[in-house]
Design a protein around this motif. Structure first.
Motif, PDB file in Angstrom:
ATOM      1  N   UNK A  74       0.851  -1.191   0.000  1.00 43.96           N
ATOM      2  CA  UNK A  74       0.000   0.000   0.000  1.00 43.96           C
ATOM      3  C   UNK A  74       0.885   1.238   0.000  1.00 43.96           C
ATOM      4  N   UNK A  75       0.640   2.130  -0.946  1.00 42.30           N
ATOM      5  CA  UNK A  75       1.423   3.367  -1.018  1.00 42.30           C
ATOM      6  C   UNK A  75       0.940   4.379   0.027  1.00 42.30           C
ATOM      7  N   UNK A  76       1.823   5.252   0.490  1.00 47.18           N
ATOM      8  CA  UNK A  76       1.377   6.394   1.304  1.00 47.18           C
ATOM      9  C   UNK A  76       0.414   7.265   0.492  1.00 47.18           C
ATOM     10  N   UNK A  77      -0.382   8.048   1.166  1.00 45.80           N
ATOM     11  CA  UNK A  77      -1.317   8.954   0.490  1.00 45.80           C
ATOM     12  C   UNK A  77      -0.585  10.186  -0.048  1.00 45.80           C
ATOM     13  N   UNK A  78      -1.261  10.869  -0.979  1.00 47.47           N
ATOM     14  CA  UNK A  78      -0.795  12.175  -1.466  1.00 47.47           C
ATOM     15  C   UNK A  78      -1.727  13.241  -0.901  1.00 47.47           C
ATOM     16  N   UNK A  79      -1.160  14.160  -0.148  1.00 50.86           N
ATOM     17  CA  UNK A  79      -1.922  15.258   0.426  1.00 50.86           C
ATOM     18  C   UNK A  79      -2.065  16.356  -0.626  1.00 50.86           C
ATOM     19  N   UNK A  80      -3.296  16.693  -0.999  1.00 50.09           N
ATOM     20  CA  UNK A  80      -3.495  17.692  -2.050  1.00 50.09           C
ATOM     21  C   UNK A  80      -2.916  19.033  -1.616  1.00 50.09           C
ATOM     22  N   UNK A  81      -2.321  19.714  -2.555  1.00 46.85           N
ATOM     23  CA  UNK A  81      -1.649  20.978  -2.234  1.00 46.85           C
ATOM     24  C   UNK A  81      -2.631  22.106  -1.944  1.00 46.85           C
TER      25      UNK A  81
ATOM     26  N   UNK B  56       6.321  13.200  -6.881  1.00 43.33           N
ATOM     27  CA  UNK B  56       4.918  12.821  -6.714  1.00 43.33           C
ATOM     28  C   UNK B  56       4.474  11.878  -7.832  1.00 43.33           C
ATOM     29  N   UNK B  57       3.664  10.896  -7.478  1.00 46.96           N
ATOM     30  CA  UNK B  57       3.056   9.957  -8.444  1.00 46.96           C
ATOM     31  C   UNK B  57       4.109   9.086  -9.134  1.00 46.96           C
TER      32      UNK B  57
ATOM     33  N   UNK C   8      -1.393   7.597  -8.485  1.00 50.73           N
ATOM     34  CA  UNK C   8      -2.565   8.234  -9.080  1.00 50.73           C
ATOM     35  C   UNK C   8      -2.536   9.759  -8.909  1.00 50.73           C
ATOM     36  N   UNK C   9      -2.724  10.452 -10.021  1.00 49.78           N
ATOM     37  CA  UNK C   9      -2.857  11.914  -9.986  1.00 49.78           C
ATOM     38  C   UNK C   9      -4.271  12.324 -10.401  1.00 49.78           C
ATOM     39  N   UNK C  10      -5.206  11.383 -10.315  1.00 54.36           N
ATOM     40  CA  UNK C  10      -6.582  11.636 -10.725  1.00 54.36           C
ATOM     41  C   UNK C  10      -7.188  12.787  -9.917  1.00 54.36           C
TER      42      UNK C  10
END
Length: 719
Positions: free
Chosen positions: A266-273, A304-305, A310-312
């Motif tokens: 499982x990848x870490x999450x991406x916090x939206x800027x 990032x990504x 995912x950059x959806x």
């Protein structure tokens, strides 16, 4: 009054002359220290001084006078490269990851005419995130000191160095409410930190102890300090939105789920800027970075990504601008260093950046030309690099002439203005030293290099001298394993000995290849020629290491042929033929293990001892040892027998061949013989074998063969 003025001027001139002499005497003390560490016999004979840069470019000059070597350079890094140049091309001496040839030179070689070398590029770059884990997981200060000396001697001035990030993350997460356990559940173990930092996983290989976190922070402080004195800039790890998957349960934040990475991690999450918490967390992260590692930092990595994240729903341009801006807020005029790998960095991401503060590392130059297809990364400064090795798997490999051709072609192209440097991006660095030497030297050459000519100098400084046998061997090596076919290949051709047993195996690791894209008979002739020179190089560590490596490759190539016989026998349902070919195959593995036991660079014990020395407490040693063994075999996670990461970092190493690989093939042989009589036979649980092996405390100390016995073994392999 005039006399007083004249006297004052005279005193002033004398003072200035003294000051200049004093300054020159103290110039490049760090490089003088390097001389003392690596070639102390040269210490009393070398004089360093400064010269201006050549139109802003690094430069060094070499000359000899009155039995003294004079190195003039524009900075410490150029001075160290000048020293390395003199050692290689005049003393016939060199340093490498596969042995050193740095013995005393009795008489200082004379330079007939002053040598002046100007680097065409502002950057000579080194290391991949993966190198930090596949080669340097268990480095202590002595290892890093040696590594930085080698880099300096090769003129490297920009190095990826994301060591000690555990402490930055620990301090950051503590300030947003994480407990000690929650933080350590996020941080990966020492052999897997690369993929944690790249946003591919969290926690695997841990939990790490506070001792290890503190140890790595102190190590990084030493690394940065030494880099600065040698004119090397560290590339730190920036904040690019990666956060623990648990943070969304603690804070009301907007994240993009990054899904699964290879192996089922499982990848870490991406916090939206656009989330207010982005800047808050980034500010804490960079503040902790400054507290630990200072404000004199100018380069930051972080992608990032990466590899399919995912950059959806993300506005890439706006997000990139925010990530870069917060970096600039804390480290003004810093540069964001991005990996040019697969489709990254996306065009839209680059569109949001200040390109003057961005640098793209083209990773896979030996197979791709993204710099050209992407029009110089849409006008972004980039570094041409090659990976050459994946997972630090053994294998003679390197598209040497392509390295030289592509760098020259890129420089001469319409995108040449954006080519800002060259670099090495190996996933593992303990292999094929010739590939690293050539690539880094291209950072100091403006002309188009003919590798057939260049290799003649290489073999002299690698071994201290050349012979007709070596000349023949290396020219044949360039035609075979070190040739440059226009064939896509991810690293060296793999050894069937290391494969998880099966029928008609095409790849040992999921993305590798077993195919030899060269004439193996001609390669064998090259190795025979190389071995013929052995009587003249009995005391040469570099020659002996290459000899073992080249013979190892011959044996691995032979393994492919015997494996085919095994498969033919299975197809024909011929138990006698299968039994005979299987026994022969197993004997090849035993011979390979015996061969490799005679050189420390090819022993499992070296890697495991490094892991044991890395940990300061019994608990740390257990974690490090498990990390070291898991990485080599099933990789991870523990819960996925079908992981596509198994064997990704396999090694033809003494101890590993005999303790695991041989036993897997013995199980396979029994299974297949039983199947010829009764089809319904249980398949061996290889994953269970691997995880059990990884839990054992054994260190597999190798047994050296007597010289005569080793010679006989080599002759048998080369028959």
């Amino acid at each position: 009054m005039n006399r007083i003025n004249m006297l004052f001027k005279s005193v002033l001139l004398l003072f200035l002359a003294f000051a200049v002499r004093t300054a020159n005497a103290q110039t490049y003390e760090s490089v003088k220290d390097l001389v003392s560490r690596r070639v102390p016999w040269l210490s009393s004979s070398v004089i360093f001084s400064t010269i201006p840069a050549a139109d802003g470019k690094d430069v060094f000059e070499l000359s000899t006078h009155n039995n003294k070597l004079k190195i003039k350079a524009s900075n410490a890094n150029a001075a160290a490269q000048g020293l390395g140049w003199y050692l290689k091309y005049y003393c016939k001496r060199s340093m490498s990851h596969f042995g050193d040839n740095l013995s005393v030179v009795a008489k200082l070689p004379v330079i007939d005419q002053k040598v002046r070398i100007v680097s065409p590029y502002p950057y000579r770059y080194a290391l991949n995130y993966c190198t930090i884990s596949y080669s340097m997981s268990f480095y202590r200060w002595a290892d890093w000191e040696r590594e930085l000396d080698w880099m300096a001697l090769n003129g490297v001035n920009l190095v990826l160095a994301p060591v000690g990030m555990e402490a930055v993350w620990q301090n950051t997460l503590k300030k947003i409410g994480y407990t000690d356990k929650e933080t350590k559940d996020f941080i990966a173990g020492p052999a897997f930190s690369a993929w944690w930092l790249m946003g591919n996983m969290e926690g695997w290989g841990g939990p790490v102890s506070q001792t290890l976190i503190d140890q790595q922070a102190a190590l990084q402080q030493n690394i940065i300090k030494r880099m600065k004195t040698l004119g090397i800039e560290p590339v730190m790890h920036g904040f690019y939105g990666m956060i623990p998957t648990t943070l969304k349960t603690k804070m009301d934040i907007k994240v993009i789920d990054q899904g699964k990475w290879a192996g089922g991690f499982t990848r870490p999450d991406f916090l939206t800027t656009t989330d207010p918490s982005f800047k808050k967390i980034a500010d804490i992260y960079y503040t902790e970075m400054k507290n630990l590692y200072g404000t004199d930092l100018h380069y930051f990595g972080g992608d990032p990504f990466h590899e399919g994240g995912s950059s959806k729903g993300v506005d890439l341009s706006s997000s990139a601008a925010t990530i870069q801006q917060v970096m600039q807020d804390h480290y003004p005029k810093s540069t964001w260093v991005l990996q040019g790998w697969q489709s990254n960095p996306a065009t839209k991401l680059l569109d949001g950046l200040d390109r003057k503060k961005t640098l793209v590392i083209e990773l896979f130059g030996e197979n791709t030309n993204n710099w050209e297809q992407r029009h110089g990364y849409e006008g972004t400064p980039f570094v041409w690099s090659n990976v050459s090795n994946f997972g630090e798997k053994n294998g003679i490999y390197g598209k040497l002439q392509r390295f030289a051709d592509e760098v020259y072609r890129a420089k001469q192209s319409q995108y040449g203005q954006f080519l800002s440097g060259v670099g090495i991006i190996p996933e593992g660095i303990y292999n094929n030293p010739v590939a690293f030497d050539l690539m880094l030297e291209l950072g100091w050459r403006s002309n188009h290099v003919d590798v057939k000519q260049w290799i003649k100098n290489y073999q002299e400084y690698r071994y201290g001298k050349s012979t007709p046998e070596l000349e023949k061997a290396w020219q044949l090596l360039l035609k075979t394993a070190y040739s440059s076919p226009e064939i896509y290949q991810e690293g060296p051709s793999e050894s069937i000995f290391c494969a998880r047993p099966g029928i008609a195996i095409k790849t040992v690791s999921s993305w590798g290849t077993r195919k030899r894209n060269y004439d193996i008979a001609q390669f064998k002739e090259a190795v025979k020629a190389f071995v013929a020179a052995a009587p003249q190089f009995k005391g040469s560590e570099t020659y002996q290491t290459d000899l073992i490596d080249f013979v190892r490759q011959v044996q691995a190539n032979k393994g492919d042929l015997v494996y085919k016989d095994m498969m033919d026998a299975i197809q024909a349902r011929d138990p006698e033929k299968f039994k005979a070919s299987s026994l022969q195959f197993q004997q090849l593995i035993r011979q390979q293990d015996s061969l490799l036991s005679n050189n420390r660079y090819f022993t499992l014990n070296r890697w495991l001892q490094q892991a044991m020395s890395f940990g300061s407490t019994p608990e740390d040693k257990v974690i490090a040892l498990k990390n070291a063994k898991a990485q080599l075999t099933y990789w991870g996670p523990d819960t996925n027998p079908k992981t596509d990461l198994h064997e990704y970092a396999h090694k033809e190493w003494a101890g590993l061949l005999s303790s695991l690989y041989l036993h897997r093939w013995e199980k396979f042989t029994k299974e297949q013989l039983a199947k010829m009589e009764q089809p319904d036979v249980q398949v061996p649980d290889y994953f269970k074998m691997e995880t059990t092996w990884a839990e054992r405390p054994d260190l597999y100390v190798p047994t050296l063969l007597p010289g005569k016995t080793l010679k006989e073994l080599i002759n048998r392999i080369l028959k």
